[in-house]
Structure formats: structure tokens, C-alpha cells
Design an enzyme around this catalytic site. Structure first.
Site, mmCIF file in Angstrom:
data_model
loop_
_atom_site.group_PDB
_atom_site.id
_atom_site.type_symbol
_atom_site.label_atom_id
_atom_site.label_comp_id
_atom_site.label_asym_id
_atom_site.label_seq_id
_atom_site.Cartn_x
_atom_site.Cartn_y
_atom_site.Cartn_z
ATOM 1 N N TYR A 296 0.788 -1.527 -0.042
ATOM 2 C CA TYR A 296 0.054 -0.138 0.102
ATOM 3 C C TYR A 296 0.922 1.414 0.015
ATOM 4 O O TYR A 296 0.711 1.989 -0.736
ATOM 5 C CB TYR A 296 -0.908 0.065 1.184
ATOM 6 C CG TYR A 296 -1.877 1.035 1.351
ATOM 7 C CD1 TYR A 296 -3.139 1.007 0.482
ATOM 8 C CD2 TYR A 296 -1.500 2.250 2.287
ATOM 9 C CE1 TYR A 296 -3.906 2.093 0.547
ATOM 10 C CE2 TYR A 296 -2.626 3.118 2.405
ATOM 11 C CZ TYR A 296 -3.730 3.214 1.491
ATOM 12 O OH TYR A 296 -4.815 4.230 1.703
ATOM 13 N N GLN B 128 -0.504 4.467 20.992
ATOM 14 C CA GLN B 128 -0.083 5.166 19.277
ATOM 15 C C GLN B 128 -1.091 5.976 19.319
ATOM 16 O O GLN B 128 -2.212 5.940 19.596
ATOM 17 C CB GLN B 128 0.237 3.926 18.317
ATOM 18 C CG GLN B 128 -1.452 3.300 17.881
ATOM 19 C CD GLN B 128 -1.522 1.957 18.895
ATOM 20 O OE1 GLN B 128 -1.181 1.957 20.162
ATOM 21 N NE2 GLN B 128 -2.137 0.894 18.258
ATOM 22 N N VAL C 96 -11.750 2.696 13.865
ATOM 23 C CA VAL C 96 -13.044 3.410 14.058
ATOM 24 C C VAL C 96 -14.220 2.274 14.178
ATOM 25 O O VAL C 96 -15.037 2.244 14.769
ATOM 26 C CB VAL C 96 -13.141 4.812 13.342
ATOM 27 C CG1 VAL C 96 -14.915 5.552 13.577
ATOM 28 C CG2 VAL C 96 -12.348 5.718 13.762
ATOM 29 N N ASN D 229 -6.456 9.679 8.273
ATOM 30 C CA ASN D 229 -7.377 8.779 8.550
ATOM 31 C C ASN D 229 -8.820 9.516 8.905
ATOM 32 O O ASN D 229 -8.925 10.583 9.578
ATOM 33 C CB ASN D 229 -7.159 8.338 10.141
ATOM 34 C CG ASN D 229 -6.068 7.444 10.205
ATOM 35 O OD1 ASN D 229 -4.673 7.704 9.944
ATOM 36 N ND2 ASN D 229 -5.976 6.108 10.503
HETATM 37 P P1 NAD Z 1 -12.918 1.864 0.509
HETATM 38 O O1 NAD Z 1 -12.087 0.594 0.533
HETATM 39 O O2 NAD Z 1 -14.134 2.158 1.040
HETATM 40 O O3 NAD Z 1 -12.876 2.189 -1.084
HETATM 41 C C1 NAD Z 1 -11.979 1.935 -2.350
HETATM 42 C C2 NAD Z 1 -13.144 1.662 -3.378
HETATM 43 O O4 NAD Z 1 -12.014 1.256 -4.524
HETATM 44 C C3 NAD Z 1 -13.977 0.543 -3.185
HETATM 45 O O5 NAD Z 1 -15.071 0.823 -3.464
HETATM 46 C C4 NAD Z 1 -13.205 -0.711 -3.968
HETATM 47 O O6 NAD Z 1 -14.102 -1.704 -4.483
HETATM 48 C C5 NAD Z 1 -12.420 0.102 -5.052
HETATM 49 N N1 NAD Z 1 -11.445 -0.639 -5.650
HETATM 50 C C6 NAD Z 1 -10.402 -1.397 -5.170
HETATM 51 N N2 NAD Z 1 -9.654 -1.840 -5.955
HETATM 52 C C7 NAD Z 1 -10.058 -1.531 -7.273
HETATM 53 C C8 NAD Z 1 -9.785 -1.945 -8.591
HETATM 54 N N3 NAD Z 1 -8.672 -2.491 -8.926
HETATM 55 N N4 NAD Z 1 -10.416 -1.364 -9.723
HETATM 56 C C9 NAD Z 1 -11.550 -0.523 -9.300
HETATM 57 N N5 NAD Z 1 -11.988 -0.173 -8.121
HETATM 58 C C10 NAD Z 1 -11.256 -0.881 -6.950
HETATM 59 O O7 NAD Z 1 -11.801 2.849 0.951
HETATM 60 P P2 NAD Z 1 -11.930 4.406 1.259
HETATM 61 O O8 NAD Z 1 -11.540 5.015 2.621
HETATM 62 O O9 NAD Z 1 -13.160 4.945 0.650
HETATM 63 O O10 NAD Z 1 -10.707 5.028 0.289
HETATM 64 C C11 NAD Z 1 -10.744 5.610 -0.991
HETATM 65 C C12 NAD Z 1 -9.563 6.042 -1.400
HETATM 66 O O11 NAD Z 1 -8.798 7.207 -0.434
HETATM 67 C C13 NAD Z 1 -8.425 4.907 -1.371
HETATM 68 O O12 NAD Z 1 -7.537 5.087 -2.559
HETATM 69 C C14 NAD Z 1 -7.495 5.181 -0.094
HETATM 70 O O13 NAD Z 1 -6.190 4.695 -0.229
HETATM 71 C C15 NAD Z 1 -7.607 6.480 0.151
HETATM 72 N N6 NAD Z 1 -7.347 6.895 1.457
HETATM 73 C C16 NAD Z 1 -8.352 6.630 2.186
HETATM 74 C C17 NAD Z 1 -8.203 7.085 3.834
HETATM 75 C C18 NAD Z 1 -9.089 6.820 4.911
HETATM 76 O O14 NAD Z 1 -8.955 7.286 6.019
HETATM 77 N N7 NAD Z 1 -10.438 6.533 4.536
HETATM 78 C C19 NAD Z 1 -6.795 7.604 4.073
HETATM 79 C C20 NAD Z 1 -5.864 7.594 3.257
HETATM 80 C C21 NAD Z 1 -6.239 7.578 1.827
HETATM 81 N N1 UDP Z 2 -6.170 -0.483 16.052
HETATM 82 C C1 UDP Z 2 -6.437 -1.098 17.061
HETATM 83 N N2 UDP Z 2 -7.533 -1.738 17.186
HETATM 84 C C2 UDP Z 2 -8.214 -2.352 16.211
HETATM 85 C C3 UDP Z 2 -7.849 -1.801 14.604
HETATM 86 C C4 UDP Z 2 -6.744 -0.742 14.829
HETATM 87 O O1 UDP Z 2 -5.858 -0.697 18.171
HETATM 88 O O2 UDP Z 2 -9.255 -3.202 16.209
HETATM 89 C C5 UDP Z 2 -5.010 0.277 15.843
HETATM 90 C C6 UDP Z 2 -3.987 0.165 14.967
HETATM 91 O O3 UDP Z 2 -3.014 -0.725 15.459
HETATM 92 C C7 UDP Z 2 -3.427 1.372 14.524
HETATM 93 C C8 UDP Z 2 -4.746 2.661 14.652
HETATM 94 O O4 UDP Z 2 -5.673 1.605 15.481
HETATM 95 O O5 UDP Z 2 -2.463 1.833 15.327
HETATM 96 C C9 UDP Z 2 -5.296 2.620 13.289
HETATM 97 O O6 UDP Z 2 -5.441 1.664 12.598
HETATM 98 P P1 UDP Z 2 -6.434 1.736 11.210
HETATM 99 O O7 UDP Z 2 -6.276 0.372 10.611
HETATM 100 O O8 UDP Z 2 -7.750 2.281 11.553
HETATM 101 O O9 UDP Z 2 -5.479 2.619 10.340
HETATM 102 P P2 UDP Z 2 -3.880 2.768 9.854
HETATM 103 O O10 UDP Z 2 -3.208 2.062 10.695
HETATM 104 O O11 UDP Z 2 -3.959 2.689 8.402
HETATM 105 O O12 UDP Z 2 -4.011 4.429 10.338
#
Ligand code: NAD
Ligand code: UDP
Ligand code: UDP
Length: 325
Positions: A150, A214, A193, A179
Site C-alpha cells: 500500500y 499510538q 473506528v 485517517n
Molecule cells: P474503500 O475501500 O471504502 O474504497 C475503495 C474503493 O476502491 C472500493 O469501492 C473498492 O471496491 C474500489 N477498488 C479497489 N480496487 C479496485 C480496482 N482495482 N479497480 C476498481 N475499483 C477498485 O476505501 P476508502 O476509505 O473510501 O478509500 C478511498 C481512497 O482514499 C483509497 O485510494 C484510499 O487509499 C484513500 N485513503 C483513504 C483514507 C481513509 O482514511 N479513508 C486515508 C488515506 C487514503
Molecule cells: N487498531 C486497534 N484496534 C483495532 C484496529 C486498529 O487498536 O481493532 C489500531 C492500529 O493498530 C493502529 C490504529 O488503530 O495503531 C489505526 O489503525 P487503522 O487500521 O484504522 O488505520 P492505519 O493504521 O492505517 O492508520
């Protein structure tokens, strides 16, 4: 900007996911046409069910690792699994989605001379040694660990975006998203969450990984989507030259430990669940907080407005309804 008709036609990849579906709601509300391309890996039709009959909405079941030939004015590239559980499920496919997906969407944008937005991530900073993180920090990422598919996939996508920008004058907008949470998160995607809320509502133990000390900084989805639109709508430069490409940190700087989050969820749900410890996942970043000075300046004073408790209340209400159906 060239238009295919009097309305803007916008492609959102990953539009059936959590963030994508909220973004599409806003685009339709303001009158755009939207094409959603999603392979439904982590997204679901339920997130876009309310839009399927909308005259300005179209759903394409499509995997972004394959080429896509359509005509649009703008592209938001969000397709990629986002939770550690999902992106580690098939890590090779995760890298392909980020990298091949970026190449295909950039190729599409190049042919159309369309502006293109990339959903990058705070994970490009890895386990950061600079706190809070500013955009000029290069990060501390393990290139061969379980999160690398990722993190490095998203870093390579950023490289591709900036090379298409420099080499071909493509108008790119790269957002580093921190996040974000809210309604329509996947209940089983393992993010903290959704995990804590679902566990609390079901009366199950809340699984706190590692020490629980963390930190993360949580942004409510509506605040984030507002920033996406402002960023994408920043004007192009003189004579059609590309506008501000970013990268731009987007998130809420309010920082909490995971223990604080667990306690807050327990209080807001009134749950009697216990907090139990589980081992920390490999390469789990110890701290994360966005420096959003640049976003405030560039996006006309944009500022997250929804505090953690308000946002959690709305998210709890969503999961409560979902779990009782
Ligand atoms: P999500 O998993 O709900 O949405 C991702 C979507 O992409 C899904 O609908 C999935 O089916 C689709 N997808 C995955 N692989 C695909 C492919 N090969 N072709 C077409 N569609 C595909 O996640 P999200 O939280 O909505 O994240 C959306 C974007 O934002 C992602 O690129 C993620 O990396 C980025 N992002 C999200 C967060 C967050 O906290 N939610 C933080 C940082 C970055
Ligand atoms: N985490 C946790 N319990 C859970 C899921 C996640 O304590 O059931 C912690 C995880 O180890 C990380 C933080 O929460 O430190 C955020 O995790 P998340 O997977 O939501 O996102 P990211 O690590 O990608 O920020
Ligand atoms: N591409 C696409 N849709 C288009 C144009 C291109 O999916 O409308 C894909 C195409 O398959 C190619 C990729 O985007 O593999 C990169 O395109 P680019 O023109 O930059 O590179 P080239 O085709 O010259 O390798």
C-alpha cells in the site's frame, strides 16, 4: 476546460467505496454528471444504491488495472483498498491497483487533457520521525514489509502523477489523506473506528492493538470531501498551464491515542464491552498528525469543522441502523 456538454462529466474511480460514495453525492448535488468505475472489491452497491436511478449517474463495473476508454472532463482516482486488512488480503493486487491504476488513469487524463485528482495517503510518511507531518517530509517507509504494497504503491503513484505533470503538463491534484471515518465505512474492514464501534454495539470486547498509546488524527468524511472539491476546483494557471499540483495534506489535526478513542466509543455508545489488548501489527506507525497549514492557505481557509465526538455520534448512528437490518 473542454466540456462534453454543458455539464461537467466527472469520473470517480473507487466510487462505490466509503469516500467515493460521499464525493459522488456532493458532485451530483452541485449538478455534475458522474461516472463511477469500481470493481466492488471493498466497495458495495449499497453505498450507491440511492443513486442508481439518478439521471446524471452511471455505474461501471471496472477494474482500474485495465485500460478505460471513456470521455470525461475530470477524474478523481480513489480506487484502492484502504484498510490494512483489505490491502494485505492480496498485496500483489494492491500494488497493481495503485500503480497500473495510476498509469491507466493518467493515460486517460493525458488523452483527454483532463484534470486528475489522486487519493494519496499519510502512509507515504510511514512511521514518521517528523511530527506533525509536513508535505516536505520524505517519510520513513519499510519497502519490504506487510504494509509496503500500500505505502510503496501509493508512493509510486505519486511519482507517476508528478512525472506526467512535469513531462506532459498534466493538471494533477495530489491529496495526502489522513485517517478519515464516517457512515458507509465497511463494517468488517478492520479499521479502528469501525472496529471499535461495531464491537461496542455488539457487546464484544474492543480490541486495542499494542500499548494503545499510538496516536492517529481522525477527520470526519464531510470535512474531507469539502477539501477534495476545493482542491480540484483551484483554477488552472496562465494560458491553461496546470494549477497547484500539491501534494496537500488533508485531515483533522486533532490527535488521540487509540486508548482514548476506545474509551470515547464506549462512553458514546453506553456499551459495557471491555477493552482487551492484542499484539501490535507489524510496522504500525506510532504517531500521526497532519500539518494542514498548506491546505488552510491554498483552500481558502478550509478547516475541519466536525469534532471527534460529533462525528463519532453520526457514525455510531449509521452502524446501529446497519447492524439492526
Ligand atoms: P474503500 O475501500 O471504502 O474504497 C475503495 C474503493 O476502491 C472500493 O469501492 C473498492 O471496491 C474500489 N477498488 C479497489 N480496487 C479496485 C480496482 N482495482 N479497480 C476498481 N475499483 C477498485 O476505501 P476508502 O476509505 O473510501 O478509500 C478511498 C481512497 O482514499 C483509497 O485510494 C484510499 O487509499 C484513500 N485513503 C483513504 C483514507 C481513509 O482514511 N479513508 C486515508 C488515506 C487514503
Ligand atoms: N487498531 C486497534 N484496534 C483495532 C484496529 C486498529 O487498536 O481493532 C489500531 C492500529 O493498530 C493502529 C490504529 O488503530 O495503531 C489505526 O489503525 P487503522 O487500521 O484504522 O488505520 P492505519 O493504521 O492505517 O492508520
Ligand atoms: N489509457 C487508458 N485510457 C485512455 C488512454 C490510455 O486506459 O483513454 C491507458 C493505456 O492503456 C496505457 C496507459 O493508459 O497503457 C498509459 O497511457 P499513455 O498514453 O501515457 O502511455 P502509452 O500508451 O504511450 O504507453
Amino acid at each position: 476546460m473542454r466540456r462534453y456538454n454543458e455539464r461537467r462529466r466527472i469520473l470517480v474511480t473507487g466510487g462505490a467505496g466509503f469516500l467515493g460514495s460521499h464525493l459522488i453525492d456532493r458532485l451530483l448535488e452541485r449538478g455534475d454528471e458522474v461516472v463511477c468505475a469500481d470493481n466492488l472489491f471493498t466497495g458495495t452497491k449499497r453505498n450507491i444504491e440511492h443513486l442508481l436511478a439518478h439521471p446524471r449517474f452511471e455505474f461501471l463495473r471496472h477494474d482500474v488495472t485495465f485500460p478505460l476508454y471513456i470521455e470525461v472532463d475530470e477524474i478523481y482516482n480513489l480506487a484502492c483498498p484502504a484498510s490494512p486488512v483489505h490491502y494485505q488480503h492480496d498485496p500483489v493486487q494492491t500494488t497493481k491497483t495503485s500503480v497500473h491504476g495510476a498509469i491507466n488513469m493518467l493515460g486517460l487524463a493525458k488523452r483527454l487533457r483532463a484534470r486528475i485528482f489522486q487519493a494519496s495517503t499519510s502512509e507515504v510518511y510511514g512511521d514518521p520521525t517528523v511530527h506533525p507531518q509536513t508535505e516536505d517530509y520524505w517519510g520513513n517507509v519499510n519497502p519490504i514489509g506487510p504494509r509496503s504494497c500500500y505505502d510503496e504503491g501509493k508512493r509510486c503513484a505519486e511519482t507517476l502523477f508528478f512525472d506526467y505533470h512535469r513531462q506532459l503538463a498534466l493538471d494533477i491534484r495530489v491529496a495526502r489523506i489522513f485517517n478519515t471515518y464516517g457512515p458507509r465505512m465497511h463494517p468488517n474492514d478492520g479499521r479502528v473506528v469501525s472496529n471499535f464501534i461495531v464491537q461496542a454495539l455488539r457487546g464484544e470486547d474492543l480490541t486495542l492493538y499494542g500499548t494503545g498509546e499510538q496516536t492517529r488524527s481522525f477527520c470526519y468524511v464531510d470535512d474531507l470531501v469539502e477539501a477534495f472539491l476545493r482542491f480540484m476546483d483551484l483554477p488552472a494557471g496562465e494560458d491553461g498551464a496546470p494549477g497547484f499540483p500539491g501534494p496537500l495534506n488533508l485531515g483533522n489535526p486533532g490527535e488521540f491515542t487509540m486508548r482514548q478513542l476506545a474509551e470515547t466509543v464506549l462512553r458514546l455508545t453506553g456499551s459495557r464491552s471491555r477493552i482487551v489488548h492484542r499484539p501490535a501489527p507489524a510496522d504500525d506507525p506510532m504517531q500521526r498528525q497532519p500539518d494542514i497549514t498548506r491546505a488552510r492557505e491554498r483552500l481558502g481557509g478550509w478547516e475541519p469543522k466536525v469534532g471527534l465526538e460529533d462525528g463519532l455520534q453520526q457514525t455510531i448512528a449509521y452502524f446501529d441502523a446497519l447492524l439492526s437490518t
